[in-house]
Design an enzyme around this catalytic site. Sequence first.
Site: not given
Ligand code: GLN
Length: 486
Positions: A69, A144, A168
Amino acid sequence: MSQLLNNGEISSVDLTRAHLDRISEVDGQVKAFLFVDHDGALAQAELVDAKRRSGENLSPLAGVPLALKDVMTQRGIPTTCGSKMLEGWRPPYDSTVVTKLRSADVVILGKTNCDEFAMGSSTENSAYFPTRNPWDLTRIPGGSGGGSSASLASYEAPLAIGTDTGGSIRQPAAVTGTVGVKPTYGGVSRYGLVAFSSSLDQAGPCARTVLDVAYLHEAIAGHDPLDSTSINAPVPPIVAAAKDGNVKGMKIGVIKELQGDGYQPGVLKLFNQSLEELAKLGAEIVEVSCKYFDYALAAYYLIAPSECSSNLARFDAMRYGLRIGEGSAEEVMNSTRSAGFGKEVKRRIILGTYALSSGYYDAYYGSAQKVRTLISQDFKDAFEKVDVLVSPTAPTTAFKIGEKSNDPIAMYLNDIATIPTNLAGVCGMSLPSGLAEEDGLPAGFQIMAGAMKDDRLYKVGAALESALTKKWGGGILGKAPKLVAK
Ligand code: GLN
């Protein structure tokens, strides 16, 4: 793959080339990668092959390719965090996760797309392009870490690294029919993981099967003096638990608050069928109430933006990446941050700055921290009664690209079931529960365990995976994605 490598039936160069070929063939449609390190990957594969030929004792993952990532630093390799702010930045150091992957001789194929600075649930917030779901190219791959999950589901990579601040790793796994684990907070080093919300961020392993994830988890876990929040204790017996997969006599708690309204019926049906499978294997299923979970989302969207507003202050046009405009430091900072950050990142910086401002701090940030303590207490009470907790990973299957991009609250609601785990610092896994009857798309089953009890996730995950593989026949979902637009 590891067995084929060990038996000398294939070389790591063959395996790496096959994955690079697959990437050239399909990534124009899937768009999982921001950067493919073609030459670097092949050079690393050659080195591993040479080690193997000379009879060196190698790790179980030696020579197997992986997708990283793009919020993790790898020395000399572009690291953008899906943001224009870091376009062209090549970090001068490796994250600890990368150092560990290198010492396990894992071959790094390249960097995967993500929502900008990991803020989002669909990968549409990437400043470069959205990634597509291999099960239906008109849908999101989760976020994400949608690049990582899509690279696995499209067979561009057999292993991937994700990061999970509010879901994410797990939500992308759920919507792409893959497996992902958010380790216990402090279980995997955050050194070299570009910070979004430091008290919640955690890097973790992603793959297509529970055992693959287990091997990767063991390879990246463990104490790191470079991360002051890293836990100085032995890594739980993860691979052994994944091989054991015995749930007889285990107590599994179903969280009452994480089902019902807002959950897609087909997702709930698969969740309940999975519970039946676990019961048939001898687990005891009980209902558990975690009454403060209803406030988790609200608390998260104060704590995460607050920490993000502070962490992202470092992108000041002086030290990293982008610099736009001339004049005073303030003017350059202003024009650079205005141009370099996207809409969602700006929204969160503004929200967080407000929540931390004097006069509002106690009402917003302070209250959210109190809720966080109550959620941790909910987990503590529950884990006195049960060995693991379970829920659907995400309330729905993958939605259409564009469907929620103008509705932040609808987007945030994706993480309703994954956020409590991050707030409490405990661990969670998502694995596929099947294909939902409404749309034929994958749904996720979430398992949660207490801090440093990560092995329990693998025990239950392996048991359910083998039961579902028998039920659906041929792979856990009975089918592979076809990479078409529906
Ligand atoms: N979707 C969540 C956010 O927007 C979690 C994102 C993540 O785990 N990096 O913060």
